[in-house]
Design a protein around this motif. Structure first.
Motif, PDB file in Angstrom:
ATOM      1  N   CYS A   1       0.077   9.263  -2.557  1.00  0.00           N
ATOM      2  CA  CYS A   1       0.092  10.558  -2.182  1.00  0.00           C
ATOM      3  C   CYS A   1       1.348  11.328  -2.705  1.00  0.00           C
ATOM      4  O   CYS A   1       1.543  12.397  -2.664  1.00  0.00           O
ATOM      5  CB  CYS A   1       0.311  10.585  -0.655  1.00  0.00           C
ATOM      6  SG  CYS A   1       2.057   9.992   0.243  1.00  0.00           S
TER       7      CYS A   1
ATOM      8  N   HIS B   1       0.543   7.727   5.861  1.00  0.00           N
ATOM      9  CA  HIS B   1       1.634   8.400   4.650  1.00  0.00           C
ATOM     10  C   HIS B   1       2.553   8.689   5.581  1.00  0.00           C
ATOM     11  O   HIS B   1       3.213   9.893   5.329  1.00  0.00           O
ATOM     12  CB  HIS B   1       0.901   9.534   4.182  1.00  0.00           C
ATOM     13  CG  HIS B   1      -0.218   9.173   3.216  1.00  0.00           C
ATOM     14  ND1 HIS B   1      -0.219   8.309   2.180  1.00  0.00           N
ATOM     15  CD2 HIS B   1      -1.559   9.174   3.478  1.00  0.00           C
ATOM     16  CE1 HIS B   1      -1.258   8.126   1.471  1.00  0.00           C
ATOM     17  NE2 HIS B   1      -2.400   8.508   2.232  1.00  0.00           N
TER      18      HIS B   1
ATOM     19  N   CYS C   1       5.466   4.600   1.912  1.00  0.00           N
ATOM     20  CA  CYS C   1       4.476   4.903   3.111  1.00  0.00           C
ATOM     21  C   CYS C   1       4.101   3.792   3.485  1.00  0.00           C
ATOM     22  O   CYS C   1       3.907   2.671   2.968  1.00  0.00           O
ATOM     23  CB  CYS C   1       3.138   5.653   2.357  1.00  0.00           C
ATOM     24  SG  CYS C   1       3.576   7.417   2.058  1.00  0.00           S
TER      25      CYS C   1
ATOM     26  N   CYS D   1       3.625   5.589  -3.395  1.00  0.00           N
ATOM     27  CA  CYS D   1       2.281   5.645  -2.723  1.00  0.00           C
ATOM     28  C   CYS D   1       1.424   6.744  -3.554  1.00  0.00           C
ATOM     29  O   CYS D   1       1.971   7.651  -4.215  1.00  0.00           O
ATOM     30  CB  CYS D   1       2.360   6.207  -1.293  1.00  0.00           C
ATOM     31  SG  CYS D   1       1.035   6.291  -0.571  1.00  0.00           S
TER      32      CYS D   1
HETATM   33 ZN    ZN Z   1       1.516   7.952   0.974  1.00  0.00          ZN
END
Ligand code: ZN
Length: 320
Positions: A175, A163, A180, A173
């Protein structure tokens, strides 16, 4: 003495008994059978531990300690899995419960960190003091071992190497960030990149590699087409390896580890993957003029890295 390692996953619980030579001498396994409470899962892990120990011809008295690698945010100090979305765990004190159930000292760690520790003690980075392990799978997992100890930051959320952003404003992504490394260098990202290239290039050999079924694309498709002489397949592979190498060079610039180890299914491509990454590291990293150069190697232990690393976690903690 002997050491028990437990790889707790969303699909399976895999237990191994290791000897002093880091070899797994007996195993036990069962489905995780989610959704279940952490208590039920601990009862299973304790039962599997006893099964594997008996299978090795040992008793629990022969076991020095037990280690567990779990997905999610794992706090090795409190022995609590603070959060693991795929297991449905929220503040699950699995370490202390396992100590009650087995009568042994139990250590816990994030699964990617445990696997990195496994490679450090018994795999590609054996004999080194500092190593970084990157696993190219559904995501890009990472683990850092510094001075013989797992490093995961003061709150244990660190070592999320996947990340770190390599394309500002790039692909979304899971996250919540965009661009990322994981969104470009994971096996899932390669599959996505392969499919996009196939749609743009109906003439590509990649279509025949998967019998014209785009749903059958996997991490090998572009590599296989490239080996058949396919230009588009080679472009996909070159670009993908370039994304991996970009992140690896970043990791080398930050850590300068003695060994940087690459795992996951894609690492089976061997030199096809490693040679161009080594070239980028040799030509682009800040330390390229040093006499001492980090070695970029394929991970050695495969799926056993998690079990072996978990089994010896007690040593990482005691190295403190
Ligand atoms: Zn990420």
């Amino acid at each position: 003495m002997y050491y028990v390692g437990i790889d707790l996953g969303g699909t399976n619980i895999a237990v191994g008994v290791c000897n002093e030579e880091y070899k797994i001498i007996a195993r036990a396994k069962s489905n995780t059978n989610l959704p279940r409470s952490y208590g039920e899962i601990c009862v299973d892990m304790a039962r599997l531990t006893r099964e594997a120990v008996a299978q090795a011809g040992l008793t629990m008295a022969d076991v020095e300690f037990i280690g567990i690698g779990s997905p999610g945010a794992v706090n090795p100090d409190t022995k609590v899995v603070e959060f693991a979305n795929n297991l449905g765990f929220f503040n699950a004190p699995i370490g202390t419960l396992m100590e009650e159930l087995t009568g042994k000292e139990v250590f816990i760690e994030n699964d990617a960190n445990a696997a990195a520790y496994g490679e450090a003690v018994a795999g590609a980075a054996q004999g080194t003091n500092s190593s970084v392990t990157v696993t190219l799978g559904t995501g890009v997992g990472g683990g850092i071992v510094l001075n013989g100890k797992v490093f995961s930051g003061f709150n244990h959320f660190g070592a999320e190497l996947g990340h770190t952003v390599i394309v500002r404003g790039g692909r979304e992504c899971s996250c919540g960030r965009a661009g990322c490394w994981e969104a470009y260098a994971s096996a899932s990202a390669l599959i996505y990149q392969t499919k996009i290239a196939m749609i743009k290039h109906p003439e590509s050999e990649m279509w025949s590699v998967v019998n014209h079924d785009i749903g059958a694309v996997n991490g090998r498709t572009a590599f296989d087409a490239m080996r058949l002489g396919d230009r588009v397949g080679k472009e996909v592979v070159d670009k993908y390896i370039d994304y991996i190498a970009c992140g690896i060079a970043n990791m080398v610039n930050i850590f300068q580890p003695e060994v940087l180890c690459i795992g996951g299914g894609i690492s089976k491509e061997g030199e096809t993957l490693l040679a161009p990454i080594r070239k980028v590291v040799a030509e682009q990293t800040y330390g390229r003029y040093s006499e001492k150069q980090p070695r970029v190697l394929a991970a050695k232990l495969g799926d056993d890295a998690g079990i072996i690393g978990a089994a010896f976690l007690g040593r990482s903690v005691k190295n403190n």
